[in-house]
Design an enzyme around this catalytic site. Sequence first.
Site, PDB file in Angstrom:
ATOM      1  CB  SER A  78      -0.943   0.149   1.145  1.00  0.00           C
ATOM      2  OG  SER A  78      -0.095   0.055   2.443  1.00  0.00           O
ATOM      3  CG  HIS A  88      -4.580  -1.610  -1.232  1.00  0.00           C
ATOM      4  ND1 HIS A  88      -4.917  -0.067  -1.207  1.00  0.00           N
ATOM      5  CD2 HIS A  88      -3.900  -1.386   0.104  1.00  0.00           C
ATOM      6  CE1 HIS A  88      -4.909   0.654   0.103  1.00  0.00           C
ATOM      7  NE2 HIS A  88      -4.170  -0.367   0.804  1.00  0.00           N
ATOM      8  CE  LYS A 103      -7.458  -0.318   2.189  1.00  0.00           C
ATOM      9  NZ  LYS A 103      -6.947  -1.609   3.121  1.00  0.00           N
TER      10      LYS A 103
END
Length: 391
Positions: free
Chosen positions: A182, A210, A241
Site C-alpha cells: 500500500s 488494494h 476499499k
Amino acid sequence: MYGNIKEQLAETLTEIREAGLYKTERQLESAQSSHVGVAGSGVLNFCANNYLGLANHPDLVKAAKVALDEWGFGMASVRFICGTQTQHVELEDKLSAMLGTEATILFPSCFDANGAIFEVLLDAQDAVISDELNHASIIDGVRLSKAQRYRYKNRDLADLEEQLKASADARRRLIVTDGVFSMDGYLAPLPEICDLAERYDAMVMVDDSHATGFVGATGAGTPEHFGVTDRIDILSGTLGKALGGASGGYISAHQEIVDLLRQRARPYLFSNAVAPAVVAGSIAALDVVAQADDLRDTLHSNAQLFRSLMSDAGFTLLPGDHPIIPVMFADEHEAQAMAELLLERGIYVIAFSYPVVPLGKARIRVQISAAHSEDDIRTAAQAFIDARAAL
Ligand SMILES: *Cc1c(COP(=O)(O)O)cnc(C)c1O
C-alpha cells in the site's frame, strides 16, 4: 484508580508529538467522494481507497436503503447463533464466483479475517513465511498463532527461497503476501512466488485489499492479473476499499479452509455479523464491479495521465500502473510542507514519513479514483507544480 497513570500517558502523548508522529484527523463535512468538504471548503480528494468511486454510488446507496426496510438495522447476533440472513450467504457466494474460489467467509473486517486465519490453520509444527512489508493485520494475525515465523525481504524471491529452505522441517508451510503493497503500489510477484511454493510444498495466501474490484481484467485482483488464480490457496480482502468502502472483510479459499474457519475463527465466532445494509450495499457493489470495465478503464487512464503529467513536470514517482502513486521527496519536512500547500490549493493528500516508510523515503501517496475527471487529474498535477514553486 487512574492516579499517576494520567501523567504517564500524557508523557507518552508528548513523546509522540515531539517525534512528529501525532496523527490528527481532518473532518469531512460531506459524503466520501472525489470532491469532499474540509474545513468549510470543497477540495479534491486524492487520499481515499475509493478506487472505483463506489463509496457514494447511487446503486449501492439505494440497495442499502431498501435493505434497511427489508432486513432491518442490526443483526444483534454472531453468524452461528442467529446472525446469518440469506443475503449474507448470497454475498459470500457472489465473492467466490467473482474471485474464482471454492468458498468465502465474511468477517467484520479484513483486519479480523487476517487475525483469524493463521491461528486456525497453523500450530507450533507449522511455519508462516511472510513478506516484511505485509499489512499490520497479517503481522498481528501471525503473532496470534503458534506457528514458527519466517520473514523475507519485500518481494525478494531469493530471500523467500532461503526462508523456505530454513523452514524445511515444518509440517505445513504458508507463504503470505499482500497482493499490492500500500505504500508503494508495487504488486507481489505472484507467478514466481507460486513456483517456489510448488517447489517447496508450501501454500500461498494473498491479501488483495488494494486490488479486488479493479486489478485484473474483471477486477478479480492480482491472481487474475498474473493468471495464477488456481495456484493461490487463500485470498483475504476487504469490502472497505474498492468494493463500496463501508466495512467487512473475507477469506476466500478451498472449501475445507472456509469450513474450518466457521468452526474455529475467533473474530467470526465472537464478533457481530456484518450489518444488513452493508451486506446489501456490498452485493450491489459486486454487481457494479461485474459491469465496470468502463470504470476500470477510467481509473487506469486517470492514473496514467497523472503519472505522465507529474513525470513531465520533473517529480520523482515510484514506477508502476497502480492507482497508488507515491510522489517522492528528499526529506520528510518537504513532503509534509507540500501536503499542506496542496490542501491550501484544494488538493487533499497525505504525506508519509518514517517509520511508516523507510528513512529517506518520505512521500505523498496520491490515490487515483475512477470518480476523478480528467480535469481533476490535471488540476492536481498543476497544484503540485504550484506548491513546489511556493515551497
Ligand atoms: C486495508 C487493509 C486491511 C484492513 O482492511 P479492513 O477491512 O479495513 O480491516 C487489511 N489488509 C490490507 C493489505 C489492507 O490494505
